[in-house]
Every structure is written in structure tokens, then in C-alpha cells.
Design a protein around this motif. Structure first.
Motif, PDB file in Angstrom:
ATOM      1  N   LYS A 171       0.881  -0.997   0.155  1.00 23.17           N
ATOM      2  CA  LYS A 171      -0.101   0.241  -0.098  1.00 23.17           C
ATOM      3  C   LYS A 171       0.516   1.330  -0.416  1.00 23.17           C
ATOM      4  CE  LYS A 171      -3.880  -2.207   2.328  1.00 23.17           C
ATOM      5  NZ  LYS A 171      -4.710  -2.259   3.264  1.00 23.17           N
ATOM      6  N   GLU A 172       1.613   1.340   0.455  1.00 25.91           N
ATOM      7  CA  GLU A 172       2.595   2.632   0.523  1.00 25.91           C
ATOM      8  C   GLU A 172       3.607   2.414  -0.340  1.00 25.91           C
ATOM      9  OE1 GLU A 172       3.287   4.323   4.432  1.00 25.91           O
ATOM     10  OE2 GLU A 172       1.278   3.266   4.080  1.00 25.91           O
ATOM     11  N   LEU A 173       4.023   1.367  -0.494  1.00 23.72           N
ATOM     12  CA  LEU A 173       4.283   1.777  -2.460  1.00 23.72           C
ATOM     13  C   LEU A 173       3.662   2.074  -3.728  1.00 23.72           C
ATOM     14  CD1 LEU A 173       7.459   1.613  -4.011  1.00 23.72           C
ATOM     15  CD2 LEU A 173       6.799  -0.313  -4.403  1.00 23.72           C
ATOM     16  N   HIS A 174       1.829   2.027  -3.949  1.00 30.69           N
ATOM     17  CA  HIS A 174       1.517   1.801  -4.179  1.00 30.69           C
ATOM     18  C   HIS A 174       0.912   3.853  -4.317  1.00 30.69           C
ATOM     19  CE1 HIS A 174      -2.214   1.143  -6.874  1.00 30.69           C
ATOM     20  NE2 HIS A 174      -2.925   1.645  -5.888  1.00 30.69           N
ATOM     21  N   LYS A 175       0.421   3.921  -3.117  1.00 26.92           N
ATOM     22  CA  LYS A 175       0.444   5.164  -3.013  1.00 26.92           C
ATOM     23  C   LYS A 175       1.646   6.350  -3.307  1.00 26.92           C
ATOM     24  CE  LYS A 175      -0.769   4.984   1.337  1.00 26.92           C
ATOM     25  NZ  LYS A 175      -0.028   5.177   2.423  1.00 26.92           N
ATOM     26  N   ILE A 176       2.676   5.562  -3.146  1.00 22.23           N
ATOM     27  CA  ILE A 176       4.178   6.968  -3.760  1.00 22.23           C
ATOM     28  C   ILE A 176       4.204   6.657  -5.309  1.00 22.23           C
ATOM     29  CG2 ILE A 176       6.535   6.791  -3.756  1.00 22.23           C
ATOM     30  CD1 ILE A 176       6.333   5.559  -1.020  1.00 22.23           C
ATOM     31  N   VAL A 177       4.169   6.306  -5.111  1.00 20.82           N
ATOM     32  CA  VAL A 177       3.955   5.800  -7.112  1.00 20.82           C
ATOM     33  C   VAL A 177       3.123   7.055  -7.564  1.00 20.82           C
ATOM     34  CG1 VAL A 177       3.520   4.069  -9.519  1.00 20.82           C
ATOM     35  CG2 VAL A 177       5.186   3.602  -7.252  1.00 20.82           C
ATOM     36  N   TYR A 178       2.432   6.804  -7.239  1.00 22.94           N
ATOM     37  CA  TYR A 178       0.660   7.262  -7.775  1.00 22.94           C
ATOM     38  C   TYR A 178       0.990   9.131  -7.781  1.00 22.94           C
ATOM     39  CZ  TYR A 178      -2.584   4.363  -9.126  1.00 22.94           C
ATOM     40  OH  TYR A 178      -3.715   2.973 -10.606  1.00 22.94           O
ATOM     41  N   GLU A 179       1.270   9.205  -6.360  1.00 21.03           N
ATOM     42  CA  GLU A 179       2.042  10.500  -6.025  1.00 21.03           C
ATOM     43  C   GLU A 179       2.754  11.345  -6.903  1.00 21.03           C
ATOM     44  OE1 GLU A 179       1.536  14.307  -3.706  1.00 21.03           O
ATOM     45  OE2 GLU A 179       0.063  12.841  -4.378  1.00 21.03           O
ATOM     46  N   VAL A 180       3.127  10.551  -7.500  1.00 21.14           N
ATOM     47  CA  VAL A 180       4.977  10.450  -8.435  1.00 21.14           C
ATOM     48  C   VAL A 180       3.801  10.773  -9.371  1.00 21.14           C
ATOM     49  CG1 VAL A 180       7.261   9.681  -9.933  1.00 21.14           C
ATOM     50  CG2 VAL A 180       6.946   9.346  -7.323  1.00 21.14           C
ATOM     51  N   LEU A 181       3.428  10.349 -10.059  1.00 21.51           N
ATOM     52  CA  LEU A 181       2.727  10.214 -11.421  1.00 21.51           C
ATOM     53  C   LEU A 181       1.653  11.641 -11.261  1.00 21.51           C
ATOM     54  CD1 LEU A 181       1.621   6.638 -11.977  1.00 21.51           C
ATOM     55  CD2 LEU A 181       2.994   7.485 -13.211  1.00 21.51           C
ATOM     56  N   ARG A 182       1.392  11.688 -10.277  1.00 26.26           N
ATOM     57  CA  ARG A 182       0.582  12.622 -10.546  1.00 26.26           C
ATOM     58  C   ARG A 182       1.459  14.525 -10.372  1.00 26.26           C
ATOM     59  NH1 ARG A 182      -0.717  17.424  -6.936  1.00 26.26           N
ATOM     60  NH2 ARG A 182       0.135  16.433  -4.978  1.00 26.26           N
ATOM     61  N   LEU A 183       2.963  14.186  -9.695  1.00 29.93           N
ATOM     62  CA  LEU A 183       3.854  15.564  -9.285  1.00 29.93           C
ATOM     63  C   LEU A 183       4.107  15.708 -10.894  1.00 29.93           C
ATOM     64  CD1 LEU A 183       4.494  15.324  -6.128  1.00 29.93           C
ATOM     65  CD2 LEU A 183       3.624  16.867  -7.536  1.00 29.93           C
ATOM     66  N   TYR A 184       4.932  14.622 -11.509  1.00 34.92           N
ATOM     67  CA  TYR A 184       5.573  14.365 -12.945  1.00 34.92           C
ATOM     68  C   TYR A 184       4.948  13.415 -14.022  1.00 34.92           C
ATOM     69  CZ  TYR A 184       9.522  15.833  -9.785  1.00 34.92           C
ATOM     70  OH  TYR A 184       9.788  17.111  -8.956  1.00 34.92           O
ATOM     71  N   PRO A 185       3.504  13.773 -14.152  1.00 31.74           N
ATOM     72  CA  PRO A 185       3.495  13.223 -15.036  1.00 31.74           C
ATOM     73  C   PRO A 185       3.214  12.706 -16.700  1.00 31.74           C
ATOM     74  CG  PRO A 185       1.824  14.703 -15.163  1.00 31.74           C
ATOM     75  CD  PRO A 185       3.445  15.042 -13.827  1.00 31.74           C
ATOM     76  N   PRO A 186       2.934  12.655 -17.352  1.00 36.57           N
ATOM     77  CA  PRO A 186       3.707  12.967 -18.755  1.00 36.57           C
ATOM     78  C   PRO A 186       2.621  14.081 -19.118  1.00 36.57           C
ATOM     79  CG  PRO A 186       2.743  10.999 -19.318  1.00 36.57           C
ATOM     80  CD  PRO A 186       2.531  11.098 -17.213  1.00 36.57           C
ATOM     81  N   PRO A 187       3.329  15.353 -19.056  1.00 34.50           N
ATOM     82  CA  PRO A 187       3.046  16.918 -19.197  1.00 34.50           C
ATOM     83  C   PRO A 187       1.436  17.389 -20.161  1.00 34.50           C
ATOM     84  CG  PRO A 187       5.131  16.406 -19.892  1.00 34.50           C
ATOM     85  CD  PRO A 187       4.143  15.620 -19.451  1.00 34.50           C
ATOM     86  N   LEU A 188       1.686  16.390 -21.556  1.00 35.76           N
ATOM     87  CA  LEU A 188       0.653  17.083 -22.118  1.00 35.76           C
ATOM     88  C   LEU A 188      -0.272  16.049 -23.055  1.00 35.76           C
ATOM     89  CD1 LEU A 188       2.613  20.020 -23.897  1.00 35.76           C
ATOM     90  CD2 LEU A 188       0.359  20.286 -22.338  1.00 35.76           C
ATOM     91  N   LEU A 189      -1.625  16.355 -23.171  1.00 34.03           N
ATOM     92  CA  LEU A 189      -1.932  15.429 -24.121  1.00 34.03           C
ATOM     93  C   LEU A 189      -2.766  16.533 -24.893  1.00 34.03           C
ATOM     94  CD1 LEU A 189      -4.115  12.974 -21.757  1.00 34.03           C
ATOM     95  CD2 LEU A 189      -1.910  12.139 -23.250  1.00 34.03           C
ATOM     96  N   GLY A 190      -2.835  15.641 -26.696  1.00 39.35           N
ATOM     97  CA  GLY A 190      -3.172  16.353 -27.662  1.00 39.35           C
ATOM     98  C   GLY A 190      -4.917  15.488 -28.329  1.00 39.35           C
ATOM     99  N   ARG A 191      -5.433  17.077 -28.687  1.00 39.98           N
ATOM    100  CA  ARG A 191      -6.537  15.994 -29.662  1.00 39.98           C
ATOM    101  C   ARG A 191      -7.460  17.208 -30.445  1.00 39.98           C
ATOM    102  NH1 ARG A 191      -5.046  11.982 -27.519  1.00 39.98           N
ATOM    103  NH2 ARG A 191      -6.765  10.863 -26.195  1.00 39.98           N
ATOM    104  N   ALA A 192      -8.013  16.282 -31.827  1.00 43.44           N
ATOM    105  CA  ALA A 192      -8.185  17.453 -32.726  1.00 43.44           C
ATOM    106  C   ALA A 192      -9.526  17.087 -32.878  1.00 43.44           C
ATOM    107  CB  ALA A 192      -7.308  17.008 -33.710  1.00 43.44           C
ATOM    108  N   THR A 193     -10.141  18.166 -33.255  1.00 45.56           N
ATOM    109  CA  THR A 193     -12.522  18.152 -33.755  1.00 45.56           C
ATOM    110  C   THR A 193     -11.514  18.016 -35.205  1.00 45.56           C
ATOM    111  OG1 THR A 193     -11.815  20.227 -33.618  1.00 45.56           O
ATOM    112  CG2 THR A 193     -12.406  19.917 -31.804  1.00 45.56           C
ATOM    113  N   ILE A 194     -13.254  16.757 -35.282  1.00 44.33           N
ATOM    114  CA  ILE A 194     -13.219  16.129 -37.008  1.00 44.33           C
ATOM    115  C   ILE A 194     -14.323  17.558 -37.203  1.00 44.33           C
ATOM    116  CG2 ILE A 194     -12.489  14.266 -36.916  1.00 44.33           C
ATOM    117  CD1 ILE A 194     -14.348  13.052 -36.511  1.00 44.33           C
ATOM    118  N   LYS A 195     -15.245  17.979 -36.260  1.00 45.93           N
ATOM    119  CA  LYS A 195     -16.139  18.699 -36.762  1.00 45.93           C
ATOM    120  C   LYS A 195     -16.495  19.201 -35.648  1.00 45.93           C
ATOM    121  CE  LYS A 195     -19.701  14.756 -35.317  1.00 45.93           C
ATOM    122  NZ  LYS A 195     -20.919  14.387 -35.636  1.00 45.93           N
TER     123      LYS A 195
END
Length: 517
Positions: A375-399
Motif C-alpha cells: 500500500k505504501e509503495l502504491h501511494k508513493i508511485v501514484y503521487e509521483v505520477l501526479r507530480l511528474y506525469p506525461p505533461p500534455l495530451l493533444g486532441r483534434a476536432t473533426i467537426k
């Protein structure tokens, strides 16, 4: 008669030239100005459109300047360094802002409710189409849309079932054990030893992908990794030219190298896939790795439906193998290294994780079910993913599309600056930029304020990353084995310089002092 023919030919040529000029004018000026007006009417703010280049010059300069700055004292408030222009625009114009990638407007969406809607409605808000240079790096279901995406996702799903991942744990263990042994030799008889761990962690995750994807063609797997790494380095250099039509056809040194590397990667993978298909067709089992599972699942799809179109083509299988490498190596390496760095910065959490680990495993080899009980490691990993995530996602509108109360015209791109959402006090509280794994004590759904899910490290909805469980399993195993064998702290030479690659990387490495336990 001759004059008449000449006149007609001239008129036709003039009309064609005039049409081309009008299209160019529309693309480079009229359409951007029209879209800018529509966006401002919708309540969005941003810089006025600048002819042809938009904000790209300023974007490039701000990113270049950001790389010269360190974050001192150490802080997790890193957006101004990682995505400096997005951060600058959101500060200047507020959350409803837009930026210009050449003549293309990109609106920033930071409301978690709207982000979830965008990611759920993937048939409307699609992945941006890439030119040939972009496709030389990014491939597979990560960029497919519609029926093609559905077909490939369905075929690949069996390879990522938990029971299959459990069978890959021994391969992951071998790679982790090789790295641990190497570190112990480096320390030797010393009480402690300083190392830049970033190259070793990258080598570890590439090693894991090579073993788990191409176990019987391990050296070929290493060659693929080296080529893809080079592709990533090149693509980040030419990214700011992508909006220019026809740029991918310009024979620059970078463009030629991207294309030659892509050809070599595909040839190596194609040879491996062909061998694997032949083995399966004569009834010899070869499904002990991701490639074997993918080929086996694909053959079953074709046999069940009786035609090749129901399964993946050889080119699609190659694309998925490339994606395994890109996503599996890059994202997991950054997750492991930032977790180690943050555990150095917050030694109380390092001790909490190690204490739980020894209670569960002692000095024994970590097993699948026990890893998932940490549980401790699980919480730590999720908090790291919150602070250092893939920073940008992109989408395009087709209409033309409605998003909440916003009407988004076609031709407008959407940017989801995940790092700004993950560190927004409105959704995470006053300590949003601080390391506090306990916020995940009751799971993701209860971690952010008002029980509104504001956490998107693996995207969301139907297109959630298929390799999420693979990445988390590998990261937890590696971290568990490191914690079993070493205590660690930051070296005085460490400088905190997160920088944007495909993910957030330590620009100047990760200089850490290891001490054997």
C-alpha cells in the motif's frame, strides 16, 4: 486559332495559380483570423495571431531559456520549466486560453470534467494526425482511430491480461537483478557510492522491454531500442517545423535520418515477426512474450472470422512492437527515476516504503500478489505520477463540437496540460504542489477534492493506456528490489532540472548516493 489556344491555356494556368494563392492565403491568414474571432467570442484569450509562425518562435525561445534554469530550492512546482509557454499563457490569460502552433489555434482545457468528456468521446475528439516524420516515431494504436483502433486494441488486449503479466514477472526480475548486481559491484567495499542512476534506469527498462517483447530475439530488441532512442532525440529538434505543409519532404539531415532509421526498425521487427508466425503455424508454442501473445491472438482473430481483414496486417504488428518500446521504455524509466529522486527528497517516505516491504517480503524475491499488496509503495508511485506525469495530451476536432457550454469549430486543436491539472489547488487542495502520498490512501476516486477524478497519468476512458498494468508492475518490482538492497540520498552534485522529452526527464541526470543495506 493559335492565339485562342494560347489564351485558353494561359487562362487555365492563371486560374490554377490564383486558386493556389487563394488557398495559401486562406491557410496562412484568413482561416486563422476567422478561428481567432470565433474563439474570442467563446470567451478564450491568447496572443493575436502572427503571420505563419504564430507563437512558435516565442515557444521555442522560452523552452530554450527554461533549460538553463535550475529549480532551487528543490520544488515540485515544475510546470514553468517543463511546459514554459503553456504555463506562461495560462498565467497571462487564465484557464480559457489558446496558443498558436503556426496558423493552427490550440485551446487549453484544464477542467477535469471537460477533460473526461473529451477522452470519453474519442470518436469526436481524436488524436491529431501526424505527418510521415511523426509516424516514424509514434505508431500503432496510440495514433489509430475508428475501426482500425478498435480492431488492433481488441487483438492486443489478451497480451496485457493480468495472468499474462504475471508470467512476465520472472523476465522483469532478471533485468532488475542484473542492475542491482551492477550497483553492488560499483559500491564494492565502500560504505556508499555516488552514481548517475538515470542511464542505468533507462538501460533497465529497455532491457525489460527487450526480454518481454522479443525474448528469443533479445539482441535484435536492443538494436530497436537504440534506433528508437535516436528517433526521439531527433523528433524533439524538428517538432517546431511540423506545422509547415510539406516539411516532411524537405531532405534535411534530420529528416533523412528519421526516415532511414524508421526503415531499419521496420525491417528488423518484420524479420522477427515473420519467424514467430512461421513457428506458430506449425504448432510450436511461442507465446511466452508480448510479441508471441500478439501474433497468437492475431492468428486466432483471423481463423475465427475466416479472413485476413479481421486481424492485424504485418505493418500493424510492426507498429505495435514499436509502440511497446516507446511507451514501455520511456514512461516506466521516468516513473522509476522520479520515484527514487522524490524518496531521496522525502526520506521519511523511503523508510515507510522499506519498512512495509520487509514486513511483506523480507529478503525474498518479490512475487506478483505481494507486490500488489504494498500500500505504501502504491501511494508513493501514484503521487509521483501526479507530480511528474506525461505533461500534455493533444486532441483534434473533426467537426464542430459542443464541449460543456463551448462550441469548438473544426480546425481547432485541443491541448490537455495534465501537469497543470495535477497541480491545481482547486482540485487537489493547498498542498497540490507538495509530495503527499497519503492523499491516495482511499484510492484515486477519493484523492482529489469533491471526489472529482482529476488524475490522468495514463489518459482516461476507452483509450486508457493498454500498458498501464505492465508499467506499474515493472516500476513496483524495480523499486521494491532497490529498496530491499539500498538506502539512497541525493548527491550534493544533483541539480533539479526536469525537462520535457516524450515524458518529463532529469535533464542533468540523477546523481544519487547508494548505500548497501
Amino acid at each position: 486559332m493559335e492565339i485562342s489556344v494560347t489564351f485558353i491555356a494561359f487562362s487555365v494556368a492563371f486560374t490554377i495559380v490564383l486558386g493556389c494563392l487563394w488557398k495559401a492565403l486562406d491557410w496562412v491568414w484568413l482561416k486563422p483570423k476567422k478561428l481567432e474571432k470565433l474563439l474570442r467570442q467563446q470567451g478564450f484569450s491568447g496572443n493575436s495571431y502572427k503571420f505563419l509562425h504564430g507563437d512558435t518562435t516565442e515557444m521555442f525561445m522560452m523552452r530554450k531559456q527554461a533549460k538553463t534554469r535550475t529549480i532551487n530550492p528543490f520544488s515540485h512546482d515544475i510546470a514553468s520549466r517543463v511546459i514554459p509557454f503553456h504555463h506562461h499563457i495560462s498565467k497571462k490569460y487564465g484557464k480559457n486560453s489558446f496558443i498558436w502552433m503556426g496558423p493552427m489555434p490550440i485551446i487549453n482545457i484544464t477542467d477535469p470534467k471537460l477533460i473526461r468528456e473529451i477522452l470519453l468521446r474519442h470518436e469526436i475528439f481524436q488524436k491529431p494526425k501526424l505527418n510521415s516524420l511523426g509516424r516514424s516515431v509514434f505508431s500503432g494504436m496510440g495514433i489509430y482511430e475508428g475501426e482500425r483502433w478498435f480492431k488492433v486494441r481488441k487483438t492486443a488486449n489478451p497480451a496485457f491480461h493480468l495472468d499474462k503479466l504475471k508470467g512476465m514477472l520472472p523476465k522483469m526480475y532478471l533485468s532488475c537483478n542484473d542492475m542491482i548486481r551492477k550497483w553492488k559491484i560499483s559500491i564494492s567495499n565502500e560504505e556508499s557510492h555516488e552514481l548517475d542512476l538515470w542511464p542505468d534506469i533507462k538501460a533497465l527498462t529497455s532491457d525489460v522491454i527487450s526480454r518481454t517483447t522479443f525474448s528469443s530475439s533479445y539482441e535484435d530488441g536492443r538494436k530497436i531500442f537504440e534506433l528508437i532512442t535516436e528517433q526521439i532525440n531527433i523528433i524533439t529538434q524538428v517538432f517546431y517545423f511540423f506545422h509547415i505543409p510539406g516539411w516532411s519532404f524537405v531532405p534535411t539531415k534530420a529528416n533523412r535520418k528519421l526516415k532511414s532509421n524508421e526503415k531499419e526498425i521496420r525491417e528488423v521487427i518484420k524479420g522477427i515477426v515473420k519467424k514467430r508466425e512461421e513457428v506458430l503455424k506449425v504448432g510450436e508454442a511461442s507465446n511466452e512474450d508480448l510479441l508471441g501473445l500478439l501474433v497468437e491472438s492475431n492468428l486466432k482473430e483471423i481463423q475465427e472470422h475466416g479472413h485476413k481483414e479481421s486481424g492485424m496486417s504485418i505493418e500493424e504488428v510492426i507498429d505495435e512492437c514499436k509502440l511497446f518500446y516507446l511507451a514501455g521504455q520511456e514512461t516506466t524509466a521516468t516513473l522509476i527515476i522520479w520515484t527514487m529522486i522524490l524518496l531521496c527528497m522525502h526520506p521519511n517516505w523511503q523508510e515507510r516504503a522499506r519498512e512495509e516491504l520487509f514486513q511483506v517480503f523480507g529478503n525474498k524475491e518479490p512475487q506478483f500478489d505481494e507486490l500488489n499488496s504494498l500500500k505504501e509503495l502504491h501511494k508513493i508511485v501514484y503521487e509521483v505520477l501526479r507530480l511528474y506525469p506525461p505533461p500534455l495530451l493533444g486532441r483534434a476536432t473533426i467537426k464542430e463540437s459542443k464541449l460543456g457550454e463551448i462550441i469548438i469549430p473544426p480546425g481547432v486543436f485541443i491541448s490537455l496540460p495534465i501537469i497543470l491539472v495535477h497541480q491545481d489547488e482547486k482540485y487537489w487542495g493547498a498542498d497540490a504542489k507538495e509530495f503527499n502520498p497519503d492523499r491516495f490512501s482511499q484510492g484515486v476516486s477519493k484523492a482529489s477534492k469533491n471526489d472529482q477524478v482529476s488524475f490522468f497519468p495514463f489518459s482516461w476512458g476507452p483509450r486508457t493506456c493498454i500498458g498501464q498494468n505492465f508499467a506499474l508492475l515493472e516500476a513496483k518490482l524495480a523499486l521494491a528490489m532497490i529498496l530491499q538492497n539500498f538506502s539512497f540520498q541525493l548527491s550534493p552534485t544533483y541539480v533539479h532540472t526536469p525537462v520535457l522529452g516524450i515524458t518529463i526527464q532529469p535533464q542533468n541526470g540523477a546523481h544519487i548516493i547508494l548505500q548497501k543495506i
